[in-house]
Design an enzyme around this catalytic site. Structure first.
Site, PDB file in Angstrom:
ATOM      1  N   THR A  55       0.817  -1.216   0.000  1.00 59.26           N
ATOM      2  CA  THR A  55       0.000   0.000   0.000  1.00 59.26           C
ATOM      3  C   THR A  55       0.849   1.265   0.000  1.00 59.26           C
ATOM      4  OG1 THR A  55      -1.539   1.253   1.384  1.00 59.26           O
ATOM      5  CG2 THR A  55      -0.096  -0.247   2.532  1.00 59.26           C
ATOM      6  N   ASP A  56       0.259   2.369  -0.473  1.00 56.88           N
ATOM      7  CA  ASP A  56       0.958   3.665  -0.408  1.00 56.88           C
ATOM      8  C   ASP A  56       1.028   4.193   1.032  1.00 56.88           C
ATOM      9  OD1 ASP A  56      -1.721   4.358  -0.059  1.00 56.88           O
ATOM     10  OD2 ASP A  56      -1.750   5.895  -1.628  1.00 56.88           O
ATOM     11  N   GLU A  57       0.225   3.592   1.943  1.00 62.15           N
ATOM     12  CA  GLU A  57       0.206   4.121   3.320  1.00 62.15           C
ATOM     13  C   GLU A  57       1.538   3.928   4.045  1.00 62.15           C
ATOM     14  OE1 GLU A  57      -3.240   3.433   5.678  1.00 62.15           O
ATOM     15  OE2 GLU A  57      -4.593   3.541   3.979  1.00 62.15           O
TER      16      GLU A  57
ATOM     17  N   TYR B  64      -1.931  -0.452  10.979  1.00 63.14           N
ATOM     18  CA  TYR B  64      -2.062  -1.135   9.674  1.00 63.14           C
ATOM     19  C   TYR B  64      -0.858  -0.827   8.788  1.00 63.14           C
ATOM     20  CZ  TYR B  64      -3.351  -1.628   4.750  1.00 63.14           C
ATOM     21  OH  TYR B  64      -3.327  -1.931   3.402  1.00 63.14           O
TER      22      TYR B  64
ATOM     23  N   LYS C  82       2.174  -3.271   7.329  1.00 70.70           N
ATOM     24  CA  LYS C  82       2.460  -3.460   5.895  1.00 70.70           C
ATOM     25  C   LYS C  82       3.905  -3.049   5.592  1.00 70.70           C
ATOM     26  CE  LYS C  82       0.044  -4.554   2.935  1.00 70.70           C
ATOM     27  NZ  LYS C  82      -0.326  -5.901   2.370  1.00 70.70           N
TER      28      LYS C  82
HETATM   29  P1  NAD Z   1      -9.670  -7.364   2.039  1.00 72.56           P
HETATM   30  O1  NAD Z   1      -9.697  -7.099   3.494  1.00 72.56           O
HETATM   31  O2  NAD Z   1     -10.880  -7.116   1.220  1.00 72.56           O
HETATM   32  O3  NAD Z   1      -9.280  -8.897   1.797  1.00 72.56           O
HETATM   33  C1  NAD Z   1      -8.271  -9.545   2.523  1.00 72.56           C
HETATM   34  C2  NAD Z   1      -8.422 -11.048   2.283  1.00 72.56           C
HETATM   35  O4  NAD Z   1      -7.378 -11.705   3.024  1.00 72.56           O
HETATM   36  C3  NAD Z   1      -9.750 -11.616   2.759  1.00 72.56           C
HETATM   37  O5  NAD Z   1     -10.289 -12.478   1.785  1.00 72.56           O
HETATM   38  C4  NAD Z   1      -9.383 -12.369   4.026  1.00 72.56           C
HETATM   39  O6  NAD Z   1     -10.218 -13.502   4.275  1.00 72.56           O
HETATM   40  C5  NAD Z   1      -7.953 -12.803   3.720  1.00 72.56           C
HETATM   41  N1  NAD Z   1      -7.182 -13.029   4.945  1.00 72.56           N
HETATM   42  C6  NAD Z   1      -7.078 -12.210   6.026  1.00 72.56           C
HETATM   43  N2  NAD Z   1      -6.310 -12.773   6.968  1.00 72.56           N
HETATM   44  C7  NAD Z   1      -5.885 -13.964   6.465  1.00 72.56           C
HETATM   45  C8  NAD Z   1      -5.063 -15.004   6.953  1.00 72.56           C
HETATM   46  N3  NAD Z   1      -4.512 -14.933   8.187  1.00 72.56           N
HETATM   47  N4  NAD Z   1      -4.827 -16.078   6.176  1.00 72.56           N
HETATM   48  C9  NAD Z   1      -5.382 -16.170   4.935  1.00 72.56           C
HETATM   49  N5  NAD Z   1      -6.185 -15.224   4.431  1.00 72.56           N
HETATM   50  C10 NAD Z   1      -6.449 -14.134   5.173  1.00 72.56           C
HETATM   51  O7  NAD Z   1      -8.416  -6.571   1.504  1.00 72.56           O
HETATM   52  P2  NAD Z   1      -8.193  -5.812   0.108  1.00 72.56           P
HETATM   53  O8  NAD Z   1      -8.702  -4.443   0.234  1.00 72.56           O
HETATM   54  O9  NAD Z   1      -8.633  -6.675  -0.992  1.00 72.56           O
HETATM   55  O10 NAD Z   1      -6.596  -5.727   0.111  1.00 72.56           O
HETATM   56  C11 NAD Z   1      -5.811  -6.796  -0.422  1.00 72.56           C
HETATM   57  C12 NAD Z   1      -4.333  -6.442  -0.295  1.00 72.56           C
HETATM   58  O11 NAD Z   1      -4.082  -5.243  -1.012  1.00 72.56           O
HETATM   59  C13 NAD Z   1      -3.885  -6.186   1.141  1.00 72.56           C
HETATM   60  O12 NAD Z   1      -2.592  -6.708   1.281  1.00 72.56           O
HETATM   61  C14 NAD Z   1      -3.871  -4.662   1.251  1.00 72.56           C
HETATM   62  O13 NAD Z   1      -2.916  -4.238   2.189  1.00 72.56           O
HETATM   63  C15 NAD Z   1      -3.483  -4.274  -0.157  1.00 72.56           C
HETATM   64  N6  NAD Z   1      -3.964  -2.950  -0.615  1.00 72.56           N
HETATM   65  C16 NAD Z   1      -5.281  -2.612  -0.481  1.00 72.56           C
HETATM   66  C17 NAD Z   1      -5.738  -1.382  -0.976  1.00 72.56           C
HETATM   67  C18 NAD Z   1      -7.177  -0.962  -0.880  1.00 72.56           C
HETATM   68  O14 NAD Z   1      -7.495   0.181  -1.180  1.00 72.56           O
HETATM   69  N7  NAD Z   1      -8.101  -1.830  -0.498  1.00 72.56           N
HETATM   70  C19 NAD Z   1      -4.818  -0.501  -1.567  1.00 72.56           C
HETATM   71  C20 NAD Z   1      -3.478  -0.884  -1.665  1.00 72.56           C
HETATM   72  C21 NAD Z   1      -3.066  -2.116  -1.190  1.00 72.56           C
HETATM   73  O1  DAU Z   2      -4.158   3.996   0.430  1.00 77.42           O
HETATM   74  C1  DAU Z   2      -4.374   2.615   0.338  1.00 77.42           C
HETATM   75  C2  DAU Z   2      -5.207   2.163   1.507  1.00 77.42           C
HETATM   76  O2  DAU Z   2      -6.519   2.661   1.284  1.00 77.42           O
HETATM   77  C3  DAU Z   2      -5.234   0.649   1.684  1.00 77.42           C
HETATM   78  O3  DAU Z   2      -3.941   0.198   1.982  1.00 77.42           O
HETATM   79  C4  DAU Z   2      -6.195   0.249   2.796  1.00 77.42           C
HETATM   80  O4  DAU Z   2      -6.288  -1.166   2.869  1.00 77.42           O
HETATM   81  C5  DAU Z   2      -7.555   0.829   2.484  1.00 77.42           C
HETATM   82  O5  DAU Z   2      -8.435   0.532   3.546  1.00 77.42           O
HETATM   83  C6  DAU Z   2      -7.481   2.342   2.259  1.00 77.42           C
HETATM   84  O6  DAU Z   2      -7.179   3.025   3.497  1.00 77.42           O
HETATM   85  P1  DAU Z   2      -7.942   4.379   3.925  1.00 77.42           P
HETATM   86  O7  DAU Z   2      -7.874   4.499   5.391  1.00 77.42           O
HETATM   87  O8  DAU Z   2      -7.496   5.527   3.110  1.00 77.42           O
HETATM   88  O9  DAU Z   2      -9.446   3.990   3.443  1.00 77.42           O
HETATM   89  P2  DAU Z   2     -10.884   4.207   4.113  1.00 77.42           P
HETATM   90  O10 DAU Z   2     -11.894   3.825   3.081  1.00 77.42           O
HETATM   91  O11 DAU Z   2     -10.986   3.565   5.448  1.00 77.42           O
HETATM   92  O12 DAU Z   2     -10.947   5.776   4.328  1.00 77.42           O
HETATM   93  C7  DAU Z   2     -10.816   6.668   3.237  1.00 77.42           C
HETATM   94  C8  DAU Z   2     -10.907   8.077   3.787  1.00 77.42           C
HETATM   95  O13 DAU Z   2     -12.239   8.307   4.275  1.00 77.42           O
HETATM   96  C9  DAU Z   2      -9.994   8.328   4.975  1.00 77.42           C
HETATM   97  O14 DAU Z   2      -9.499   9.670   4.943  1.00 77.42           O
HETATM   98  C10 DAU Z   2     -10.896   8.153   6.188  1.00 77.42           C
HETATM   99  C11 DAU Z   2     -12.243   8.631   5.674  1.00 77.42           C
HETATM  100  N1  DAU Z   2     -13.414   7.958   6.290  1.00 77.42           N
HETATM  101  C12 DAU Z   2     -13.459   6.602   6.303  1.00 77.42           C
HETATM  102  C13 DAU Z   2     -14.523   5.939   6.888  1.00 77.42           C
HETATM  103  C14 DAU Z   2     -14.552   4.432   6.914  1.00 77.42           C
HETATM  104  C15 DAU Z   2     -14.445   8.718   6.814  1.00 77.42           C
HETATM  105  O15 DAU Z   2     -14.425   9.973   6.778  1.00 77.42           O
HETATM  106  N2  DAU Z   2     -15.499   8.068   7.395  1.00 77.42           N
HETATM  107  C16 DAU Z   2     -15.580   6.717   7.465  1.00 77.42           C
HETATM  108  O16 DAU Z   2     -16.573   6.175   8.021  1.00 77.42           O
END
Ligand code: NAD
Ligand code: DAU
Length: 348
Positions: free
Chosen positions: A130-132, A155, A159
Site C-alpha cells: 500500500t501507499d500508506e 495497519y 504493511k
Molecule cells: P480485504 O480485506 O478485502 O481482503 C483480505 C483477504 O485476506 C480476505 O479475503 C481475508 O479472508 C484474507 N485473509 C485475512 N487474513 C488472512 C489469513 N490470516 N490467512 C489467509 N487469508 C487471510 O483486503 P483488500 O482491500 O482486498 O486488500 C488486499 C491487499 O491489497 C492487502 O494486502 C492490502 O494491504 C493491499 N492494498 C489494499 C488497498 C485498498 O485500497 N483496499 C490498496 C493498496 C493495497
Molecule cells: O491507500 C491505500 C489504503 O486505502 C489501503 O492500503 C487500505 O487497505 C484501504 O483501507 C485504504 O485506506 P484508507 O484508510 O485511506 O481507506 P478508508 O476507506 O478507510 O478511508 C478513506 C478516507 O475516508 C480516509 O481519509 C478516512 C475517511 N473515512 C473513512 C470511513 C470508513 C471517513 O471519513 N469516514 C468513514 O466512516
C-alpha cells in the site's frame, strides 16, 4: 505454471483471481484464503468450477499447513494479498495486524524460500502493498518509489514491516521479488467498512454518513479492475527486485468525493436532489489520520505502459450500479458480525 494467490476471496484478490483464471488457461491458480469477515466466496461464484482454479481454505500464519501446501503444489509464483486491511480495525486491535500482515507474510516467504533456495530461476514472489507505508503528504508532492517509509497507523506499520521482510529475503537469500504500493481502491465486492461502499450502503438505508474530522483529507482513488490489470502486467513484465507505485492520478478530498457520490446516488435512486447530502454527519476524527496520499505512477506508466482505463465518474457509476443490483451480497455481509463492528466504530 502453478501460482498461489493469497487473499483471493477478498476485494482486490477476487478481481486478481478472476483475471488470471480467465486470461491464462495454462496456469493453475490456487487461491488460499482464511475467509475472515472480509473474505467471501460469493465474490468468485462465476469461476469456481473452472478447471484451472482451486480454492484452499487456510490461514497464512499456520506454518505447518503452509509448508505442506508449498510441498504439495510447488508454487512457482506467489501473489500475496492476504492481509488485515482496514485502518480503523488496526487502531482497535493492532496485534491482529501484526499476526497476519507480518508473521503471515514471514510464513509465506519462508515456505517459498525453502522450496526454491537451490534454484530460484523463473520464480517470483510478488508482494501487494500500500501507499500508506510512506506516511502522509502535506498539501503538495507525490509518493515515488524512493520516498522514505514513515507509516502512521498500526495497519501501515504492519504493511511496511512486511515490505521490509520481502526486500530482506531478496537481498539475503537472492529470492526474486517485486513489491507494488498502490493507492485507495474502489469498485465491486469491497467490504462496506471502507469509505465508498459504507456510504453507498448507508445512503440506500437512509443512515447518517459519518465523515471523519472536517472531511478535508485527500486520497488518490483507483478502480479495482485497473489495479488487477497492473498486477498482471507487473507479475509478467516487472523487473526483479523492483518496486512500482500504482495510483489513479485521481486525488479527491473526502468531502468532495462524498458530495459527488451523494449526487450520483440521488439520481440512481430517483430521490430529490440534495436528499443524500442531508445525511452527511461530521464525526470524531480517526486518530493519527493521514492528511493526504497521492501517487506518482510514472515508473509503471513509462516502463510497462500501464495507466488507469476509466475516469473516476465512470468507475463510481459502475460501482454504484453493482451495489444496487447486488442487494443479496450486501445483505449477507452486513448481517452478523458487521452490526457489532458498526456499533463499536460509530456509536460516539
Ligand atoms: P480485504 O480485506 O478485502 O481482503 C483480505 C483477504 O485476506 C480476505 O479475503 C481475508 O479472508 C484474507 N485473509 C485475512 N487474513 C488472512 C489469513 N490470516 N490467512 C489467509 N487469508 C487471510 O483486503 P483488500 O482491500 O482486498 O486488500 C488486499 C491487499 O491489497 C492487502 O494486502 C492490502 O494491504 C493491499 N492494498 C489494499 C488497498 C485498498 O485500497 N483496499 C490498496 C493498496 C493495497
Ligand atoms: O491507500 C491505500 C489504503 O486505502 C489501503 O492500503 C487500505 O487497505 C484501504 O483501507 C485504504 O485506506 P484508507 O484508510 O485511506 O481507506 P478508508 O476507506 O478507510 O478511508 C478513506 C478516507 O475516508 C480516509 O481519509 C478516512 C475517511 N473515512 C473513512 C470511513 C470508513 C471517513 O471519513 N469516514 C468513514 O466512516
Amino acid at each position: 505454471m502453478t501460482i498461489l494467490i493469497t487473499g483471493g476471496a477478498g476485494f482486490i484478490g477476487s478481481h486478481v483471481v478472476r483475471l488470471f483464471v480467465e486470461t491464462y488457461p495454462n496456469y493453475h491458480i490456487v487461491n488460499l484464503d482464511a475467509l475472515t469477515y472480509a473474505g467471501n466466496l460469493e465474490n468468485l461464484k462465476d469461476i469456481e468450477y473452472k478447471s484451472n482454479y482451486t480454492f484452499v481454505k487456510g490461514d497464512i500464519t499456520d506454518e505447518g499447513f503452509i509448508n505442506d501446501l508449498f510441498e504439495k503444489y510447488k508454487f512457482e509464483g506467489v501473489i500475496h494479498l492476504a492481509a488485515e486491511s482496514h485502518v480503523d480495525r488496526s487502531i482497535k486491535d493492532p496485534l491482529a495486524f501484526v499476526k497476519t500482515n507480518v508473521i503471515g507474510t514471514m510464513v509465506i516467504l519462508n515456505a517459498f524460500k525453502n522450496l526454491w533456495k537451490n534454484n530460484f530461476d523463473n520464480k517470483l514472489f510478488y508482494h501487494v502493498s500500500t501507499d500508506e507505508v510512506y506516511g502522509s503528504l502535506g498539501q503538495t508532492g507525490l509518493f515515488s518509489e524512493t520516498t522514505s517509509y514513515d507509516p502512521n497507523s498500526p495497519y501501515s506499520a504492519s504493511k511496511a514491516s512486511s515490505d521490509h521482510f520481502v526486500r530482506a529475503y531478496g537481498e539475503t537469500y537472492g529470492m526474486p521479488y517485486i513489491i507494488t504500493n498502490c493507492s485507495n481502491n474502489y469498485g465491486q465486492n469491497q467490504f462496506p467498512e471502507k469509505l465508498i461502499p459504507l456510504f453507498i450502503n448507508n445512503i440506500i438505508n437512509n443512515k447518517p454518513l459519518p465523515v471523519y474530522g472536517d472531511g478535508n483529507y485527500t486520497r488518490d482513488w483507483l478502480y479495482v479492475k485497473d489495479h488487477a490489470v497492473a498486477i498482471d502486467l507487473v507479475f509478467r513484465k516487472g523487473k526483479n527486485h523492483e518496486t512500482y507505485n500504482i495510483g489513479g492520478f485521481n486525488e479527491w478530498k473526502n468531502i468532495d468525493l462524498v458530495k459527488l457520490l451523494c449526487r450520483q446516488m440521488d439520481e440512481k435512486l430517483n430521490r430529490p436532489k440534495g436528499s443524500s447530502e442531508k445525511l452527511i454527519t461530521y464525526v470524531k476524527d480517526r486518530p493519527g489520520h493521514d492528511l493526504r496520499y497521492a501517487i506518482d505512477a510514472s515508473k509503471i506508466n513509462k516502463e510497462l505502459g500501464w495507466k488507469p482505463s476509466v475516469t473516476f465518474e465512470e468507475g463510481l457509476d459502475k460501482t454504484i450500479d453493482w451495489y444496487l443490483s447486488n442487494e443479496d451480497w450486501l445483505h449477507h455481509v452486513t448481517s452478523g458480525e458487521y452490526q457489532s463492528y458498526y456499533e463499536k466504530q460509530y456509536s460516539h
